[in-house]
Enzyme design. Structure first.
Site, PDB file in Angstrom:
ATOM      1  N   HIS A  17       0.979  -1.162  -0.192  1.00 27.85           N
ATOM      2  CA  HIS A  17       0.088   0.159   0.049  1.00 27.85           C
ATOM      3  C   HIS A  17       0.903   1.127  -0.132  1.00 27.85           C
ATOM      4  O   HIS A  17       0.598   2.290  -0.868  1.00 27.85           O
ATOM      5  CB  HIS A  17      -1.046   0.062   1.317  1.00 27.85           C
ATOM      6  N   LYS A  41     -16.039  -7.677   3.404  1.00 25.75           N
ATOM      7  CA  LYS A  41     -15.011  -7.892   4.150  1.00 25.75           C
ATOM      8  C   LYS A  41     -15.518  -7.861   5.882  1.00 25.75           C
ATOM      9  O   LYS A  41     -16.243  -7.024   6.164  1.00 25.75           O
ATOM     10  CB  LYS A  41     -13.939  -7.225   3.887  1.00 25.75           C
ATOM     11  N   ARG A  90      -1.905  -4.942  -8.349  1.00 29.38           N
ATOM     12  CA  ARG A  90      -0.667  -6.446  -8.608  1.00 29.38           C
ATOM     13  C   ARG A  90      -0.894  -6.850  -9.643  1.00 29.38           C
ATOM     14  O   ARG A  90       0.031  -7.637 -10.119  1.00 29.38           O
ATOM     15  CB  ARG A  90      -1.184  -6.816  -7.230  1.00 29.38           C
ATOM     16  N   SER A 127      -3.004  -7.857   2.331  1.00 27.84           N
ATOM     17  CA  SER A 127      -3.326  -7.723   3.879  1.00 27.84           C
ATOM     18  C   SER A 127      -3.871  -8.928   4.428  1.00 27.84           C
ATOM     19  O   SER A 127      -3.475  -9.474   5.459  1.00 27.84           O
ATOM     20  CB  SER A 127      -4.445  -6.658   4.192  1.00 27.84           C
TER      21      SER A 127
HETATM   22  O1  PNS Z   1      -8.882  -2.539   0.265  1.00 27.00           O
HETATM   23  P1  PNS Z   1     -10.312  -2.835  -0.311  1.00 27.00           P
HETATM   24  O2  PNS Z   1     -11.177  -3.725   0.552  1.00 27.00           O
HETATM   25  O3  PNS Z   1     -10.138  -3.550  -1.835  1.00 27.00           O
HETATM   26  O4  PNS Z   1     -11.038  -1.439  -0.665  1.00 27.00           O
HETATM   27  C1  PNS Z   1     -12.136  -1.444  -1.199  1.00 27.00           C
HETATM   28  C2  PNS Z   1     -13.037  -0.051  -0.850  1.00 27.00           C
HETATM   29  C3  PNS Z   1     -13.037   0.170   0.790  1.00 27.00           C
HETATM   30  C4  PNS Z   1     -12.218   0.985  -1.432  1.00 27.00           C
HETATM   31  C5  PNS Z   1     -14.475  -0.149  -1.570  1.00 27.00           C
HETATM   32  O5  PNS Z   1     -15.339  -1.100  -0.783  1.00 27.00           O
HETATM   33  C6  PNS Z   1     -15.227   1.258  -1.175  1.00 27.00           C
HETATM   34  O6  PNS Z   1     -14.842   2.193  -1.998  1.00 27.00           O
HETATM   35  N1  PNS Z   1     -15.950   1.359   0.059  1.00 27.00           N
HETATM   36  C7  PNS Z   1     -16.805   2.556   0.489  1.00 27.00           C
HETATM   37  C8  PNS Z   1     -18.152   2.586   0.002  1.00 27.00           C
HETATM   38  C9  PNS Z   1     -18.456   2.645  -1.602  1.00 27.00           C
HETATM   39  O7  PNS Z   1     -17.891   3.721  -2.040  1.00 27.00           O
HETATM   40  N2  PNS Z   1     -18.814   1.817  -1.970  1.00 27.00           N
HETATM   41  C10 PNS Z   1     -19.079   1.649  -3.509  1.00 27.00           C
HETATM   42  C11 PNS Z   1     -17.899   1.391  -4.549  1.00 27.00           C
HETATM   43  S1  PNS Z   1     -18.382   1.459  -6.001  1.00 27.00           S
END
Ligand code: PNS
Length: 157
Positions: A17, A41, A90, A127
């Site tokens: 990250h 998650k 990645r 992670s």
């Molecule tokens: O590290 P991750 O779990 O791949 O990150 C995913 C994350 C947290 C960036 C994504 O789930 C997110 O943007 N969550 C916030 C809520 C949101 O905006 N949801 C719509 C995504 S299109």
């Protein structure tokens, strides 16, 4: 001043990250690391803990700040007048997961997502693997910063 938002779960922040965040900082004047919630998650660390760990780990990186993002990333980025959302890739699996999110975030905010290829030397770091290794008492010191390694050891002690 151009600002980019780097969103993610960061449960916890890894060296992979940090590589992507530093690359984003190389392209934008300011980077906001948005510690957010992925509905798919379950988390080892609470939102406050993830923010705190990322803040400590990134304390020495200029032009980068860490914030909790509790709503939509599209709203978060728009409220901060972000020029872009930056995500690290990645490999193909990451692209498959990120493509729809990038399009949806653009649909909601008109903000483009910029994809950054991380250092291949770090592409094995995730992670989820770090947490698994730590749960078995394995060595994680070359995968995360010292504060994160300490937190993982504490959780698993
Ligand atoms: O590290 P991750 O779990 O791949 O990150 C995913 C994350 C947290 C960036 C994504 O789930 C997110 O943007 N969550 C916030 C809520 C949101 O905006 N949801 C719509 C995504 S299109």
């Amino acid at each position: 001043m151009t600002l980019a938002v780097c969103p993610g779960s960061f449960d916890p922040l890894t060296l992979g990250h940090i590589d992507v965040i530093e690359r984003a900082r190389g392209m934008f004047d300011e980077v906001v690391v948005a510690v957010s919630h992925n509905a798919k998650k379950t988390y080892l660390f609470s939102l406050d803990e993830r923010v705190e760990l990322a803040r400590e780990a990134l304390a020495g990186v200029g032009g980068v700040r860490v914030e909790a993002a509790t709503g939509l990333i599209a709203d978060f980025a728009r409220e901060r007048r972000a020029a872009a959302i930056v995500k690290g890739l990645r490999g193909a699996a990451d692209y498959d997961a990120e493509q729809a999110m990038a399009l949806l975030n653009r649909h909601l905010s008109h903000i483009e997502t910029v994809f950054v290829m991380g250092d291949p030397a770090l592409s094995h770091i995730a992670s989820s693997f770090v947490k698994e290794i730590a749960s078995y008492g394995g060595t994680i010191d070359d995968l995360v910063t010292p504060n994160v390694a300490r937190a993982l050891r504490k959780v698993n002690s």
